[in-house]
Design an enzyme around this catalytic site. Structure first.
Site, PDB file in Angstrom:
ATOM      1  N   ASP A 428       0.832  -1.208   0.000  1.00 17.27           N
ATOM      2  CA  ASP A 428       0.000   0.000   0.000  1.00 17.27           C
ATOM      3  C   ASP A 428       0.870   1.263   0.000  1.00 17.27           C
ATOM      4  O   ASP A 428       1.632   1.505   0.937  1.00 17.27           O
ATOM      5  CB  ASP A 428      -0.880  -0.071   1.264  1.00 17.27           C
ATOM      6  CG  ASP A 428      -1.980   0.960   1.272  1.00 17.27           C
ATOM      7  OD1 ASP A 428      -2.031   1.793   0.348  1.00 17.27           O
ATOM      8  OD2 ASP A 428      -2.789   0.939   2.216  1.00 17.27           O
ATOM      9  N   GLY A 470      -5.091   3.510  -7.977  1.00 16.80           N
ATOM     10  CA  GLY A 470      -5.298   3.729  -9.411  1.00 16.80           C
ATOM     11  C   GLY A 470      -4.384   4.769 -10.031  1.00 16.80           C
ATOM     12  O   GLY A 470      -4.536   5.103 -11.211  1.00 16.80           O
ATOM     13  N   ASP A 491     -10.611   4.082  -1.082  1.00 12.26           N
ATOM     14  CA  ASP A 491     -11.230   3.047  -0.243  1.00 12.26           C
ATOM     15  C   ASP A 491     -12.752   3.027  -0.358  1.00 12.26           C
ATOM     16  O   ASP A 491     -13.402   4.072  -0.390  1.00 12.26           O
ATOM     17  CB  ASP A 491     -10.892   3.293   1.230  1.00 12.26           C
ATOM     18  CG  ASP A 491      -9.454   2.975   1.534  1.00 12.26           C
ATOM     19  OD1 ASP A 491      -8.647   2.896   0.593  1.00 12.26           O
ATOM     20  OD2 ASP A 491      -9.141   2.802   2.720  1.00 12.26           O
TER      21      ASP A 491
END
Ligand code: GAL
Length: 697
Positions: A428, A470, A491
């Site tokens: 992440d 993205g 999210d």
């Protein structure tokens, strides 16, 4: 005597006329009823936990929200006055110019001071939001701030409420949403009222009128082999796969041609061992028997370069517990998955953020925190259930939850995970924003390439999940950095708007999905969720949950359950165990559905299956345009409690189909009939009709 008499008269007059005015502060009302798409309303701080600052002024009393925000208050005509100051918030933490809150308090949404769900890591470009604040009374605009931007001084709403029955506070942002779009606050807000009934916040949720209804037929006692029917592995790696079988126990699974190096536990269907040393496709002839009969099917084991030949299916801790996750919960999740879901193809048990210790060892090794006293033992336990074990980290120095990230320790961390038996990594971006040099593709790819090189050295098959929301159209280059899946959006949250923003936006990237490479519009928000210890049933209505699961299946999205597994209710279980719907998601072709028809309040999506049939989702999305900007339409005033169903149709030529089609309802697993040229069906508000069309030969 005279004065005593006068005082008594005034007192009696006041109490009989009910004229004594009382005040209730906005920040003392039930803020959980603030209807936000991202995060939750906070008392006296912004949603990120920072002080409320509007144009340089810090306010102690306020309610921090994200845009769009809606709040509905029942006044019953007792309100007399509303006062508040409003404006966009500056994001400042003491001692930090920008960025997420420091760790420490796991009561905040996201827990442990983590940026709340929906929050991008620093380094994700922030837009310059503008926003409009409205105070509404009984469908009328009582006050409008005008359009405000960051840096504007707070504006004052100071209005009479006489006669108003329902008061609504709305913030609309046209050019951004959530933390990317805007953090807003209502400060020093208060309602004055007379009488005994205190103004009370009420839910703004639009009710579809449909109670939860389990559409999935009861699980058959007959032996059955479910999805997936294909599994990928690379050569000579530790291998674990549970043949997905259901039926009355005891079951007996046999495979007549299992490659050397693999062992089958016939009571459970779990295959373990080492994958074949040569590339190639191995067709496993599987039989499952019980006292009622037997079923046979073929499962392909493809040994080659690709993992995740169908979208990963499993569970991830984030949407349930946020940073509060611990090994007891993970083990409990593994138990429930093994018991109730493994037979339907659910395979991964993934810890998200929140497992790391505060400090590395002197040698730089990453350790677990006190909640994970034996992570290797936990991994072994997951494996013993025939499931695979996932972990989470960030390429930055810190994760989004402010735990230690893998920056400059990539090889060491991958080696540690290899030793623990990790099978899946979610990586992440988070604080890598402070490291990245510029927005070039090279810089976006660099950390993901680096970690891939590190995980390859572990000699394990590790499914690689890129999480960077993205950026740089990741779907165009995800395979280049060896990603098996990549998040395409911010999210997800458990509200319909969020489903629209995540799932229903995934049509332009459809051509980039396929076996080994999946667009990931984020995890499922069904069941009991909460991003913290404080979990609640999802705010999605039952129809919205059917739409969510159907769309994710059509999109070939990874299916990662995000709910508390020990609170799995029968409705959610029904959603997760419909093998025909799962079969759409797990189809070996790996086609991602595309939008084929759209109206202002409906959408039709279609996906090709490997057997030549098409699956079509007819969604009654509701009015997605005007309700997004018209403040009056954003509120459920209570007069449209039950939205009627809508007739949605699709012409077969829009699907590229000619000739008669057999139509099957996938949720109820029933054939509906033969149709020529056209199909139409009634669809519940925010619900779906999910059908399969097979040509009649
Ligand atoms: C976010 C990510 C979430 C979750 C969280 C953990 O950036 O999108 O899915 O992993 O970080 O802090």
């Amino acid at each position: 005597m005279k004065s005593v008499f006068l005082i008594c008269c005034v007192f009696l007059l006041c109490s009989f006329s009910g004229a004594v005015e009382k005040t209730i502060w906005l920040n003392e009302m039930d803020l959980t009823l603030f209807d936000l798409e991202i995060g939750q309303a906070m008392k006296n701080t912004t949603m990120m936990g920072s002080p409320i600052i509007i144009s340089g002024v810090t306010y102690e009393n306020g309610v921090g929200v994200t845009t769009p925000a809606k709040y509905l208050i029942e006044l019953n005509g007792n309100g007399t006055h509303f006062y508040a100051e409003v404006g966009p918030c500056e994001m400042k933490f003491p001692g930090r110019p920008d960025g997420p809150a420091p760790g420490g308090d796991d009561k905040k949404p996201g827990g442990n001071g983590a940026a709340p769900a929906g929050t991008p890591g620093p380094g994700v470009p922030r837009m310059s939001p503008t926003m409009d604040f409205y105070v509404l009374g009984d469908k009328q605009v009582l006050w409008h701030s005008g359009t405000m931007k960051n840096g504007d001084k707070a504006k004052i709403a100071d209005i009479d409420l006489i006669g108003v029955k329902k008061l609504a506070l709305v913030v609309v942002s046209v050019n951004g949403r959530g933390p990317l779009g805007g953090m807003a606050a209502w400060v020093n807000g208060k309602i004055t009222y007379s009488g005994d009934v205190t103004p009370k916040a009420v839910t703004n949720k639009t009710v579809s009128g449909n109670a939860p209804k389990i559409l999935t037929p009861a699980e058959s006692e007959l032996p059955k082999i479910n999805y997936p029917k294909v599994i990928g592995a690379t050569e000579g790696k530790p291998f674990i796969f549970a043949i997905p079988v259901t039926g009355k126990k005891p079951l007996q699974v046999t495979i007549d041609n299992l490659p050397k190096g693999l062992v089958l536990d016939s009571g459970t269907g779990i295959i373990t061992g080492t994958s074949p040393a040569q590339k190639g496709t191995f067709i496993l002839n599987v039989t499952v028997k019980n006292s009622l009969g037997e079923a046979k099917d073929k499962i392909e084991l493809k040994v080659g370069d690709l993992l995740a030949l169908t979208p990963p299916m499993g569970w991830n801790s984030w949407n349930a517990g946020g940073m509060s996750v611990d090994q007891v919960k993970i083990r409990a999740a593994a138990d429930v998955i093994a018991d109730k879901l493994r037979g339907h193809g659910w395979a991964f048990v993934n810890i998200d953020d929140g497992w790391q210790a505060d400090k590395r060892t002197d040698e730089g090794l990453l350790l677990t925190n006190h909640k994970f006293s034996d992570i290797k033992g936990m991994g072994d336990y997951i494996h013993s259930k025939g499931l695979r074990f996932g972990i989470y980290s960030s390429p930055g120095p810190r994760t989004c939850g402010q735990a230690i990230g893998s920056y400059q320790h990539e090889n060491q961390d991958a080696a540690t995970w290899g030793k623990w038996g990790v099978d899946y990594l979610k990586y992440d971006w988070c604080s890598y924003g402070s490291i990245v040099q510029d927005n070039s593709l090279d810089e976006l790819q660099k950390p993901y390439k680096m970690m891939h090189e590190a995980i390859v050295k572990t000699n394990r098959d590790i499914v690689y999940s890129l999480c960077q929301y993205g950026m740089g159209d990741v779907w165009k280059w995800g395979p280049e950095v060896n990603g098996n899946l990549w998040r395409t959006t911010m999210d997800i949250q458990d509200n319909w708007k969020s489903i629209l923003n995540t799932g229903f936006t995934q049509t332009n990237n459809a051509d980039y999905a396929g076996p080994g490479h999946w667009n990931d519009p984020d995890m499922l928000v069904i069941g009991t969720v909460g991003w913290s210890r404080d979990t609640k049933p999802t705010k999605l209505s039952p129809d919205e949950q059917y739409s969510h699961f159907s769309l994710w299946s059509l999109l070939s999205s990874p299916l990662l359950i995000g709910c508390e597994m020990d609170k799995l209710d029968s409705f959610t279980l029904g959603l997760l165990t419909n093998d025909e719907v799962i079969g759409v998601n797990q189809d070996v072709l790996g086609h991602q559905a595309k939008l084929v028809k759209k109206g202002s309040d409906f959408q039709v999506w279609a996906k090709n299956l490997s057997d030549g049939s098409k699956v079509v989702g007819l969604f009654y999305t509701g009015d997605t345009e005007s309700s997004a900007t018209d403040p009056v339409k954003m509120i459920n005033w209570g007069d449209n409690k039950t939205e009627p169903a809508k007739l949605i149709s699709i012409d077969f030529n829009l699907l590229g189909l000619t000739g008669k089609q057999q139509v099957r309802n996938l949720w109820s697993q029933q054939n509906i009939g033969t149709y020529d040229g056209h199909f139409e069906t009634e669809v519940n508000f925010h619900g779906v009709g999910l059908i399969k069309l097979s040509a009649i030969k």
